[in-house]
Design an enzyme around this catalytic site. Structure first.
Site, short mmCIF file in Angstrom:
data_model
loop_
_atom_site.label_atom_id
_atom_site.label_comp_id
_atom_site.label_asym_id
_atom_site.label_seq_id
_atom_site.Cartn_x
_atom_site.Cartn_y
_atom_site.Cartn_z
N ASP A 1 0.66 -1.19 -0.13
CA ASP A 1 0.01 -0.09 0.05
C ASP A 1 0.74 1.36 -0.09
O ASP A 1 1.46 1.59 1.09
CB ASP A 1 -0.93 0.05 1.33
CG ASP A 1 -1.90 1.13 1.28
OD1 ASP A 1 -1.64 2.02 0.54
OD2 ASP A 1 -2.80 1.09 2.22
N ASP B 1 -2.62 0.73 -4.22
CA ASP B 1 -1.79 -0.77 -4.08
C ASP B 1 -1.05 -0.96 -5.14
O ASP B 1 -1.65 -1.22 -6.21
CB ASP B 1 -2.76 -1.82 -3.46
CG ASP B 1 -3.58 -1.31 -2.27
OD1 ASP B 1 -3.09 -1.63 -1.13
OD2 ASP B 1 -4.60 -0.89 -2.41
N HIS C 1 -9.54 -2.55 1.29
CA HIS C 1 -8.70 -2.77 -0.21
C HIS C 1 -9.05 -4.21 -0.82
O HIS C 1 -9.43 -5.00 -0.07
CB HIS C 1 -7.11 -2.95 0.38
CG HIS C 1 -6.69 -1.82 0.91
ND1 HIS C 1 -5.81 -1.06 0.12
CD2 HIS C 1 -6.83 -1.14 2.10
CE1 HIS C 1 -5.46 0.19 0.87
NE2 HIS C 1 -6.06 0.08 1.95
#
Length: 257
Positions: A147, A218, A248
């Protein structure tokens, strides 16, 4: 060989989803961020039951990174990002796995800005650039993934105006990311999706997931030695829509061995 990255947003809270994802997609290497647990609380036994060996760098309630490998023990190279002996945040873990240098990062968010958190983000990125340059100098197959908390371009967000003031897409953040790439790294998702429109994060608020109001933070950056082996890459988007999911979705690259 598949290498994946997944900001799990709390490994204890999301453990069922994480184990489910590992069983369904079976990456050779999985890099996790925001594990949010101290070292002694890391659930290594749960991964071992699936055949994964783990290396982790934890921190109470915040941050934390881990590297899982299917059937092999990751060999630690570097724990913590060099360059600031006073930095105690657990955001960097580097290991040798299956002949690849795997760097797992959780880059600082930087909000609110301006202020010390944004200054820390930019300083951290400069330290990361120095470490990535050193890895390139070794001429080894390497991936820097995780990330990054940077939306690289306007093509990487559903509506640029929505986060125009956010630290994730400030010119300074984007310039620092571009300086990383300009060393010679390949942004896998951007290379395979030059038109953009690929998201890896959807906020829990305001129906962002249901409306597909996401953005890409990401990333998987490949050294020249590894970029030549890139076959495919993508996002396990479906896992974001499951019950009690992370905000995510996992990102993966498929490499020729």
């Amino acid at each position: 060989m598949r290498i994946s990255t997944f900001n799990i947003n709390g490994i204890k809270a999301r453990l069922p989803r994480l184990l489910e994802w590992l069983e369904e997609t079976r990456p050779a290497v999985a890099c996790l961020q925001e594990i949010k647990t101290q070292d002694e609380g890391f659930p290594a036994d749960e991964f071992h039951k699936l055949g994964y060996h783990a290396l982790w760098h934890g921190q109470k309630s915040f941050n934390g990174v881990a590297i899982l490998a299917d059937g092999a023990q990751p060999v630690e190279v570097q724990r913590g990002l060099p360059g600031d002996p006073d930095d105690e945040q657990s955001r960097y873990l580097e290991a040798e796995v299956f002949g690849v240098r795997v760097v797992n990062i959780y880059l600082p968010n930087g909000n609110p800005r301006p202020g010390p958190k944004f200054d820390y983000k930019l300083a951290w990125m400069e330290r990361l650039r120095a470490r990535m340059a050193a890895i390139l100098a070794e001429e080894v197959p390497a991936i820097v993934t995780g990330d990054f908390n940077v939306i690289p371009t306007d093509r990487d967000i559903w509506a640029p105006k929505a986060m125009a003031e956010d630290a994730l897409m400030q010119p300074e953040s984007r310039d620092a990311y571009l300086r990383l790439l300009n060393q010679g790294w390949t942004d896998a998702l951007a290379t395979h999706n030059p038109q953009g429109g690929i998201w890896t994060y959807w906020d829990y608020q305001a129906g962002a997931w249901q409306r597909d109001h996401g953005f890409r933070i990401d990333h998987a950056l490949l050294s020249p030695e590894l970029a030549d082996r890139l076959e495919a890459c993508g996002v396990d988007k479906e896992h974001r829509g499951r019950e009690k999911a992370s905000d995510h979705a996992p990102v993966w690259v498929q490499l020729r061995r």
